[in-house]
Design an enzyme around this catalytic site. Structure first.
Site, PDB file in Angstrom:
ATOM      1  CB  ALA A  60      -0.893  -0.005   1.233  1.00 45.15           C
ATOM      2  CE  LYS A  64       0.293   7.692  -0.355  1.00 44.98           C
ATOM      3  NZ  LYS A  64       0.044   7.211   1.008  1.00 44.98           N
ATOM      4  CG  ASN A 109       5.962   7.657   3.817  1.00 45.52           C
ATOM      5  OD1 ASN A 109       4.869   8.168   4.046  1.00 45.52           O
ATOM      6  ND2 ASN A 109       6.244   6.395   4.157  1.00 45.52           N
ATOM      7  NE  ARG A 110       7.764  15.804   6.941  1.00 40.00           N
ATOM      8  CZ  ARG A 110       9.098  15.749   6.957  1.00 40.00           C
ATOM      9  NH1 ARG A 110       9.715  14.690   7.488  1.00 40.00           N
ATOM     10  NH2 ARG A 110       9.823  16.731   6.457  1.00 40.00           N
ATOM     11  CG  PHE A 113      -3.382   7.927   5.453  1.00 33.97           C
ATOM     12  CD1 PHE A 113      -2.369   7.039   5.135  1.00 33.97           C
ATOM     13  CD2 PHE A 113      -4.146   7.668   6.599  1.00 33.97           C
ATOM     14  CE1 PHE A 113      -2.096   5.932   5.941  1.00 33.97           C
ATOM     15  CE2 PHE A 113      -3.880   6.564   7.404  1.00 33.97           C
ATOM     16  CZ  PHE A 113      -2.858   5.705   7.082  1.00 33.97           C
ATOM     17  CG  ASN A 172      -2.558   1.476   7.496  1.00 38.21           C
ATOM     18  OD1 ASN A 172      -1.861   1.049   8.412  1.00 38.21           O
ATOM     19  ND2 ASN A 172      -2.179   2.463   6.708  1.00 38.21           N
ATOM     20  CB  SER A 175       0.342   5.091   8.472  1.00 39.44           C
ATOM     21  OG  SER A 175       0.206   4.187   7.419  1.00 39.44           O
ATOM     22  CG  ASN A 177       3.708   9.576   8.147  1.00 40.37           C
ATOM     23  OD1 ASN A 177       4.597   9.972   8.888  1.00 40.37           O
ATOM     24  ND2 ASN A 177       3.907   8.693   7.192  1.00 40.37           N
ATOM     25  CB  THR A 178      -2.865   9.476  10.540  1.00 35.57           C
ATOM     26  OG1 THR A 178      -2.865   9.546   9.113  1.00 35.57           O
ATOM     27  CG2 THR A 178      -4.202   9.964  11.071  1.00 35.57           C
ATOM     28  CE  LYS A 209       1.463  -1.996   5.647  1.00 41.32           C
ATOM     29  NZ  LYS A 209       1.545  -1.373   4.316  1.00 41.32           N
ATOM     30  CB  THR A 237       5.927  -4.366   9.801  1.00 37.91           C
ATOM     31  OG1 THR A 237       7.133  -3.909   9.151  1.00 37.91           O
ATOM     32  CG2 THR A 237       6.236  -5.569  10.639  1.00 37.91           C
ATOM     33  CG  ASN A 238       2.693   0.920   7.765  1.00 38.93           C
ATOM     34  OD1 ASN A 238       3.442   1.644   7.111  1.00 38.93           O
ATOM     35  ND2 ASN A 238       1.389   0.989   7.695  1.00 38.93           N
ATOM     36  CB  THR A 239       7.185   2.951   7.610  1.00 33.95           C
ATOM     37  OG1 THR A 239       6.079   3.674   8.171  1.00 33.95           O
ATOM     38  CG2 THR A 239       7.010   2.855   6.098  1.00 33.95           C
TER      39      THR A 239
HETATM   40  C1  LIG Z   1       6.100   6.593   0.148  1.00 34.27           C
HETATM   41  C2  LIG Z   1       5.412   5.530   0.947  1.00 34.27           C
HETATM   42  C3  LIG Z   1       4.058   5.639   1.204  1.00 34.27           C
HETATM   43  C4  LIG Z   1       3.403   4.652   1.930  1.00 34.27           C
HETATM   44  N1  LIG Z   1       2.064   4.766   2.130  1.00 34.27           N
HETATM   45  C5  LIG Z   1       1.411   3.776   2.790  1.00 34.27           C
HETATM   46  C6  LIG Z   1       0.003   3.825   2.942  1.00 34.27           C
HETATM   47  O1  LIG Z   1      -0.674   4.740   2.474  1.00 34.27           O
HETATM   48  N2  LIG Z   1      -0.591   2.812   3.640  1.00 34.27           N
HETATM   49  C7  LIG Z   1       0.104   1.749   4.154  1.00 34.27           C
HETATM   50  O2  LIG Z   1      -0.484   0.855   4.757  1.00 34.27           O
HETATM   51  N3  LIG Z   1       1.444   1.677   4.007  1.00 34.27           N
HETATM   52  C8  LIG Z   1       2.101   2.655   3.336  1.00 34.27           C
HETATM   53  N4  LIG Z   1       3.456   2.569   3.167  1.00 34.27           N
HETATM   54  C9  LIG Z   1       4.189   1.434   3.792  1.00 34.27           C
HETATM   55  C10 LIG Z   1       4.409   0.294   2.814  1.00 34.27           C
HETATM   56  O3  LIG Z   1       3.185  -0.251   2.379  1.00 34.27           O
HETATM   57  C11 LIG Z   1       5.273  -0.813   3.462  1.00 34.27           C
HETATM   58  O4  LIG Z   1       4.528  -1.390   4.529  1.00 34.27           O
HETATM   59  C12 LIG Z   1       6.583  -0.292   4.013  1.00 34.27           C
HETATM   60  O5  LIG Z   1       7.129   0.679   3.139  1.00 34.27           O
HETATM   61  C13 LIG Z   1       7.605  -1.406   4.219  1.00 34.27           C
HETATM   62  O6  LIG Z   1       7.906  -2.062   3.003  1.00 34.27           O
HETATM   63  P1  LIG Z   1       9.190  -1.698   2.090  1.00 34.27           P
HETATM   64  O7  LIG Z   1      10.371  -1.707   2.987  1.00 34.27           O
HETATM   65  O8  LIG Z   1       9.209  -2.752   1.033  1.00 34.27           O
HETATM   66  O9  LIG Z   1       8.930  -0.348   1.522  1.00 34.27           O
HETATM   67  C14 LIG Z   1       4.135   3.539   2.426  1.00 34.27           C
HETATM   68  C15 LIG Z   1       5.498   3.439   2.169  1.00 34.27           C
HETATM   69  C16 LIG Z   1       6.147   4.411   1.423  1.00 34.27           C
HETATM   70  C17 LIG Z   1       7.613   4.261   1.149  1.00 34.27           C
END
Ligand SMILES: Cc1cc2nc3c(=O)[nH]c(=O)nc-3n(C[C@H](O)[C@H](O)[C@H](O)COP(=O)(O)O)c2cc1C
Length: 332
Positions: A60, A64, A109-110, A113, A172, A175, A177-178, A209, A237-239
């Protein structure tokens, strides 16, 4: 070095990362008719009651607003998780809000959404219609201006609008950033959200997630809750908000500021969370491994740790459009 590698090092890194994303994504969409002539690589995978063309999906955040599902499928991804989509449209945070840390093969990233909102995305998906191609996941999150005590209704609204067009839905709550979003991972707050969304979506596969920054006991608690409320899977996981162990100069990291870190530095923790979850939930739930997957060995390690499916975002930025095929073919 690959052609994309030298293009990336000598061209794309000079462009603002968010602009580069839009340019690259536009190019992939324009090339779809040609790309679509190639066979989807890899071996089909059965998970969530669905057949995925292969194990690797786009995480994700890349698409978007659901504008490039088929183009991403044509690059070789077996599934695309669009979103995060929120109940109301919102612009996201002020720019700049996306930063590369090349020495770490990472991104911060920040974005916050930024998206067109559930109604517009639902309309776009309805116009696209059901068709063969990548499995379509839709990831939903809380609208920023909606207060925490109205979060359940906000998630339920998105679920109601988007579930009819999705093969699976992801809640989700992870994240960074919210403001306050990740607090919703606490079991007592998460339970009503997941229960409400489950009621709305009926039998549609439903996942949650989670963040890599949860303590191990909290990861296990989410695993227990997923089983208790009848989820179909968990995405880990997420970030991360951690900046530990980076090679990038501390001053540069500091200058970038707040946001979620993704890519290489996330690999170990994301894999550990996946393993914790598999140990806890047993074989019944689908686990999606994401976070720092870059090489075939990373992908294989995540599968060995118990993942049924894989996703990635950051490696795709650094490695380029041939990367999904390299990984899926390498796994064969
Ligand atoms: C620019 C950017 C935007 C992201 N936006 C979302 C998001 O809107 N929703 C979400 O669940 N994860 C978001 N993610 C997290 C990714 O889906 C993923 O969980 C995370 O980047 C770890 O995987 P990676 O190391 O392969 O990037 C975002 C990541 C990046 C880099």
């Amino acid at each position: 070095m690959t052609l994309y590698g030298s293009l990336f090092d000598h061209g794309l890194t000079r462009i603002d990362p968010e602009k580069a994303h839009h340019l690259g994504f536009r190019a992939v969409r324009a090339a779809r008719p040609v790309l679509a002539l190639r066979r989807t690589p890899g071996t089909p995978v059965s998970a969530l009651g669905l057949t995925f063309p292969n194990v690797l999906g786009v995480a994700a955040g890349f698409d978007k607003n659901a504008v490039g599902i088929d183009a991403l499928g044509a690059l070789g991804f077996g599934h695309v998780e669009v979103g995060t989509v929120t109940g109301e449209p919102q612009p996201g945070n002020d720019k700049p809000r996306l930063f590369r840390l090349p020495a770490d093969r990472a991104v911060v990233n920040r974005m916050g959404f930024n998206n067109d909102g559930a109604e517009a995305v639902a309309r776009r998906l309805a116009a696209r219609g059901r068709r063969p191609g990548p499995v379509l996941g839709v990831n939903i999150g809380k609208t920023k201006v909606v207060p925490e005590d109205k979060a359940v209704e906000d998630y339920a609204k998105s679920a109601r609008l988007l579930a009819p067009h999705a093969d699976y839905l992801t809640v989700n709550v992870s994240s960074p950033n919210t403001p306050g979003l990740r607090d919703l991972q606490a079991v007592e707050k998460l339970e009503p959200i997941l229960t409400a969304v489950r009621d709305v979506v009926g039998d549609l596969p439903l996942l949650v997630k989670i963040a890599p920054d949860l303590a191990d006991d909290d990861v296990r608690a989410v695993g227990d809750l997923a089983l208790a409320v009848g989820l179909d899977g968990i995405i880990a996981t997420n970030t991360t908000i951690s900046r530990a162990g980076l090679r990038t100069e501390p001053a540069e990291v500091e200058a970038v500021g707040a946001g979620g870190l993704s890519g290489r530095p996330l690999t170990e923790r994301s894999c550990a969370v996946l393993r914790l979850l598999r140990d806890r939930v047993g074989p019944g739930l689908t686990l999606v491994g994401v976070g720092g997957i870059t090489t075939v060995a990373d992908a294989q390690a995540r599968l060995d740790a118990g993942a049924d499916l894989l996703q990635a975002y950051t490696a795709f930025i650094y490695e380029g459009p041939a990367w999904p095929r390299r990984i899926t073919q390498g796994l064969q």
